[in-house]
Design a protein around this motif. Structure first.
Motif, mmCIF file in Angstrom:
data_model
loop_
_atom_site.group_PDB
_atom_site.id
_atom_site.type_symbol
_atom_site.label_atom_id
_atom_site.label_comp_id
_atom_site.label_asym_id
_atom_site.label_seq_id
_atom_site.Cartn_x
_atom_site.Cartn_y
_atom_site.Cartn_z
ATOM 1 N N TYR A 177 2.267 14.380 -2.518
ATOM 2 C CA TYR A 177 1.899 15.766 -2.280
ATOM 3 C C TYR A 177 2.539 16.337 -1.019
ATOM 4 C CZ TYR A 177 -1.322 14.238 -5.805
ATOM 5 O OH TYR A 177 -1.836 13.703 -6.964
ATOM 6 N N CYS A 178 3.294 15.494 -0.311
ATOM 7 C CA CYS A 178 4.022 15.962 0.871
ATOM 8 C C CYS A 178 5.514 15.683 0.728
ATOM 9 C CB CYS A 178 3.468 15.303 2.139
ATOM 10 S SG CYS A 178 1.776 15.809 2.541
ATOM 11 N N ALA A 179 5.897 14.420 0.675
ATOM 12 C CA ALA A 179 7.324 14.123 0.607
ATOM 13 C C ALA A 179 7.577 12.732 0.049
ATOM 14 C CB ALA A 179 7.951 14.231 2.001
ATOM 15 N N ALA A 180 8.736 12.597 -0.590
ATOM 16 C CA ALA A 180 9.226 11.306 -1.057
ATOM 17 C C ALA A 180 10.604 11.076 -0.447
ATOM 18 C CB ALA A 180 9.317 11.279 -2.582
ATOM 19 N N ILE A 181 10.816 9.894 0.096
ATOM 20 C CA ILE A 181 12.107 9.523 0.671
ATOM 21 C C ILE A 181 12.714 8.446 -0.206
ATOM 22 C CG2 ILE A 181 13.331 8.673 2.707
ATOM 23 C CD1 ILE A 181 10.933 9.509 4.390
ATOM 24 N N ALA A 203 11.971 3.240 -1.119
ATOM 25 C CA ALA A 203 11.258 4.489 -1.395
ATOM 26 C C ALA A 203 9.944 4.546 -0.622
ATOM 27 C CB ALA A 203 10.991 4.635 -2.888
ATOM 28 N N VAL A 204 9.666 5.714 -0.069
ATOM 29 C CA VAL A 204 8.405 5.971 0.626
ATOM 30 C C VAL A 204 7.858 7.299 0.124
ATOM 31 C CG1 VAL A 204 7.353 6.556 2.847
ATOM 32 C CG2 VAL A 204 8.968 4.670 2.706
ATOM 33 N N ILE A 205 6.592 7.343 -0.289
ATOM 34 C CA ILE A 205 5.958 8.600 -0.684
ATOM 35 C C ILE A 205 4.733 8.843 0.195
ATOM 36 C CG2 ILE A 205 6.816 8.487 -3.049
ATOM 37 C CD1 ILE A 205 4.015 7.701 -3.953
ATOM 38 N N ASP A 206 4.682 10.017 0.763
ATOM 39 C CA ASP A 206 3.575 10.386 1.671
ATOM 40 C C ASP A 206 3.280 9.289 2.685
ATOM 41 O OD1 ASP A 206 3.468 12.739 0.327
ATOM 42 O OD2 ASP A 206 1.536 12.403 -0.635
ATOM 43 N N GLY A 207 4.355 8.673 3.202
ATOM 44 C CA GLY A 207 4.211 7.668 4.249
ATOM 45 C C GLY A 207 3.987 6.258 3.772
ATOM 46 N N GLU A 208 3.905 6.037 2.465
ATOM 47 C CA GLU A 208 3.642 4.696 1.945
ATOM 48 C C GLU A 208 4.824 4.173 1.127
ATOM 49 O OE1 GLU A 208 -0.949 3.721 1.545
ATOM 50 O OE2 GLU A 208 -0.131 4.777 -0.184
ATOM 51 N N THR A 209 5.185 2.921 1.365
ATOM 52 C CA THR A 209 6.262 2.305 0.604
ATOM 53 C C THR A 209 5.786 1.989 -0.810
ATOM 54 O OG1 THR A 209 7.159 1.291 2.609
ATOM 55 C CG2 THR A 209 7.852 0.349 0.516
ATOM 56 N N ILE A 210 6.618 2.294 -1.802
ATOM 57 C CA ILE A 210 6.283 1.983 -3.192
ATOM 58 C C ILE A 210 7.473 1.296 -3.855
ATOM 59 C CG2 ILE A 210 4.692 3.931 -3.420
ATOM 60 C CD1 ILE A 210 6.931 5.283 -5.145
ATOM 61 N N PRO A 211 7.223 0.457 -4.872
ATOM 62 C CA PRO A 211 8.319 -0.158 -5.614
ATOM 63 C C PRO A 211 8.928 0.838 -6.600
ATOM 64 C CG PRO A 211 6.212 -0.859 -6.524
ATOM 65 C CD PRO A 211 5.893 -0.027 -5.311
ATOM 66 N N VAL A 212 10.238 0.894 -6.650
ATOM 67 C CA VAL A 212 10.912 1.833 -7.531
ATOM 68 C C VAL A 212 11.863 1.134 -8.492
ATOM 69 C CG1 VAL A 212 12.634 3.676 -7.606
ATOM 70 C CG2 VAL A 212 10.726 3.846 -6.031
ATOM 71 N N GLY A 213 12.581 0.141 -8.013
ATOM 72 C CA GLY A 213 13.594 -0.497 -8.841
ATOM 73 C C GLY A 213 14.956 0.141 -8.622
#
Length: 285
Positions: free
Chosen positions: A125-129, A249-259
């Protein structure tokens, strides 16, 4: 109201303090702690009860998850700042102090539609890197916490990997492009577009030499690298990203697995927040 007493911005007195504030404003509310094996069940039961509003004091990931569920069930939600970064709560309430945010919600809160984005089942809801600068997130957090030694080691690791490979991406099915990274910013916090714009702000980081890379690395640590001259900004509703290896990948400050590949889509109405009016948030602290 749901409280996770183990999240980074919450202490053992949070339940008592929250109940006192709710009583002060004569709000009829049930308060539940998110604990142990019943963590998810408590959230599910709160959603199933269809309350007039759901207040959440928890970490960034939990607040994001509950906001998503509330949006699916058309429930007003107030994600209060109970985490470490608190990107979403700060955008909605203008403070990282949950007690201030709760009071502002009870005094000035009104329904506010919030747009967002989604990467598969993960919503932001803010940003994805996407790409290299996602590796700088741990270093920046260490600096904010005053852990200079940890920040330095994280920065060295990030810099070794950050410019070793580019990601490929396509905006709205247009021509393929390459960049060190792509940041997708929602209308909620975008400085390039207003909150009613139908799309995500896409900022692509492109460098041509080592000097630009070093400058961008410094900006990634201490400022907003999207303001750098090597960054191009545009608006998009759908993005496809792919790379030769797993994409940081980081979304709203949290690292997530993307592949190695991902599709990011814009959500024009992800959920409805009980929050301050958009034109008043910048006036508070």
């Amino acid at each position: 109201m749901l409280i996770n007493p183990m999240s980074g911005g919450v202490d053992g007195n949070a339940e008592t303090q929250a109940r006192a504030i709710l009583d002060e404003y004569e709000v009829e509310a049930d308060v539940y702690l998110l604990e142990g094996d019943g963590f998810q069940q408590t959230i599910d039961e709160a959603i199933a009860a269809k309350p007039n509003a759901l207040l959440v004091l928890a970490g960034d990931g939990t607040a994001r998850s509950v906001a998503t569920l509330a949006g699916d069930h058309d429930i007003l939600v107030a994600p209060l700042p109970g985490g470490t970064m608190n990107m979403l709560p700060k955008a909605l309430y203008g403070t990282g102090d949950w007690k201030k945010a709760l009071r502002r919600t009870l005094e000035q809160g009104e329904p506010r539609p919030v747009a967002g984005g989604a990467i598969g089942d993960e919503h932001f809801y803010c940003a994805a890197i996407m790409g290299a600068p996602a590796l700088w997130a741990p270093a920046r957090e260490a600096i904010r916490s005053g852990k200079i030694g940890k920040a330095w080691s994280q920065a060295r690791l990030a810099f070794r990997r950050a410019f070793s490979g580019r990601i490929r991406f396509s905006l709205d099915k247009r021509q393929e492009q390459k960049a060190e990274a792509l940041v997708l910013v929602t209308p909620l916090i975008s400085k390039a577009f207003n909150e009613n714009d139908p799309g995500l702000e896409a900022a692509a980081m492109k460098t041509s030499d080592a000097g630009q890379a070093l400058r961008l690395a410094a900006n990634a640590l201490f400022t907003d690298w999207r303001n750098d001259d090597a960054v191009e900004t545009t608006r998009t509703r759908e993005v496809k990203v792919w790379g030769r290896s797993r994409i940081p990948a980081v979304i709203d400050g949290e690292t997530i697995p993307v592949g190695r590949e991902a599709t990011i889509r814009f959500e024009p109405h992800a959920f409805t927040a009980l929050a301050l009016p958009a034109d008043t948030v910048d006036d508070v602290s």
